[in-house]
Design a protein around this motif. Structure first.
Motif, mmCIF file in Angstrom:
data_model
loop_
_atom_site.group_PDB
_atom_site.id
_atom_site.type_symbol
_atom_site.label_atom_id
_atom_site.label_comp_id
_atom_site.label_asym_id
_atom_site.label_seq_id
_atom_site.Cartn_x
_atom_site.Cartn_y
_atom_site.Cartn_z
ATOM 1 N N ASP A 27 116.060 101.076 35.483
ATOM 2 C CA ASP A 27 116.557 100.210 36.546
ATOM 3 C C ASP A 27 116.144 98.760 36.285
ATOM 4 O O ASP A 27 116.859 97.832 36.639
ATOM 5 C CB ASP A 27 116.019 100.657 37.904
ATOM 6 C CG ASP A 27 116.678 101.941 38.394
ATOM 7 O OD1 ASP A 27 117.650 102.387 37.758
ATOM 8 O OD2 ASP A 27 116.223 102.496 39.406
ATOM 9 N N ARG A 87 120.653 98.960 31.033
ATOM 10 C CA ARG A 87 121.184 100.260 31.452
ATOM 11 C C ARG A 87 121.941 100.972 30.340
ATOM 12 O O ARG A 87 121.776 102.183 30.147
ATOM 13 C CB ARG A 87 122.104 100.050 32.655
ATOM 14 C CG ARG A 87 122.662 101.305 33.306
ATOM 15 C CD ARG A 87 121.594 102.017 34.116
ATOM 16 N NE ARG A 87 120.935 103.077 33.384
ATOM 17 C CZ ARG A 87 119.784 103.604 33.743
ATOM 18 N NH1 ARG A 87 119.137 103.154 34.801
ATOM 19 N NH2 ARG A 87 119.237 104.573 33.047
ATOM 20 N N ASN A 91 120.975 104.619 28.894
ATOM 21 C CA ASN A 91 121.924 105.736 28.935
ATOM 22 C C ASN A 91 122.047 106.402 27.572
ATOM 23 O O ASN A 91 122.074 107.631 27.464
ATOM 24 C CB ASN A 91 123.293 105.253 29.399
ATOM 25 C CG ASN A 91 123.347 104.948 30.884
ATOM 26 O OD1 ASN A 91 122.396 105.213 31.621
ATOM 27 N ND2 ASN A 91 124.456 104.380 31.329
ATOM 28 N N LYS A 97 120.493 106.695 35.699
ATOM 29 C CA LYS A 97 120.205 106.364 37.097
ATOM 30 C C LYS A 97 120.634 107.539 37.968
ATOM 31 O O LYS A 97 121.828 107.838 38.066
ATOM 32 C CB LYS A 97 120.951 105.094 37.511
ATOM 33 C CG LYS A 97 120.597 104.580 38.904
ATOM 34 C CD LYS A 97 121.329 103.281 39.182
ATOM 35 C CE LYS A 97 120.967 102.730 40.553
ATOM 36 N NZ LYS A 97 119.552 102.316 40.623
#
Length: 217
Positions: A27, A87, A91, A97
């Motif tokens: 995050d 992010r 991933n 998330k």
């Protein structure tokens, strides 16, 4: 009084919202020269994947070794190789998330669904097909198809369970061959070959000796 009512209603809405934000690894965008607790986890994930080669223990400082490891990983995965862990980079590292409370609530909708070898739909699930379906349909997250691939490539290892973690077991063959989602209070939800989608105790006589580890997304 009006201000109190507005604040209370807003607070309740945030608590109940299925898209409530949680503090997940990733995050916070991590950049060179930063000091942040997530940097240590980033270094650990990169080390497990063979990119972070610094011989010392992981630290909270985002230095040159971390930047070099991130750049190498980004190049290997076709990302912009800027050395910044945002992010998209997380991933690709298999860390997403996730609203863990909503994940578990969604997973529970399918309790009682029958087991089916190779099954990936509510007509019948195998254990990894069930996990894939839950993550895809609750969060639009596409995980590897098999238990072994998820054990190797998804999330990062932790040594105690929290709600939403993936728990892995060795059953019919060596290594990770069964998995579920930890739901709290020593229980996990999974698609069992003899039970279909059900909730089981982590420390029961069958699962406890077969448990091999936990991964967090």
């Amino acid at each position: 009084m009006k201000k109190w009512i507005t604040t209370t209603v807003l607070g309740s809405a945030l608590l109940l919202s299925p898209v409530q934000a949680f503090a997940n690894i990733g995050d916070q965008t991590l950049r060179p020269t930063m000091t942040h607790s997530d940097v240590k986890t980033l270094q650990t994930i990169l080390r497990d994947k063979g990119y972070f080669t610094y011989s010392g223990s992981p630290t909270t400082y985002y230095g040159s070794y971390t930047k070099s490891a991130v750049v190498s990983f980004q190049r290997a995965k076709g990302l912009t190789a800027d050395g910044i862990a945002g992010r998209n980079t997380f991933n690709k590292l298999g860390v997403y998330k996730v609203n863990n409370s909503y994940l578990v609530d969604y997973a529970k909708r399918y309790v009682g669904t029958p087991y089916k070898w190779g099954g990936t739909t509510p007509d019948g699930f195998d254990c990894s097909g069930y996990i894939n379906y839950v993550f895809k349909n609750s969060h639009s997250i596409y995980l590897p198809r098999t238990v072994k691939d998820m054990w190797a490539n998804t999330g990062y290892k932790v040594y105690s369970q929290a709600v939403g973690d993936l728990v892995f077991f060795e059953t019919y063959e060596p290594g990770a061959s069964h998995m579920g989602i930890y739901i709290g209070n020593g229980k996990f939800i999974h698609a069992g070959s003899s039970s279909g989608v059900t909730i089981s105790e982590m420390d029961n006589s069958y699962w406890k000796p077969r448990y091999i580890g936990t991964k967090r997304l």
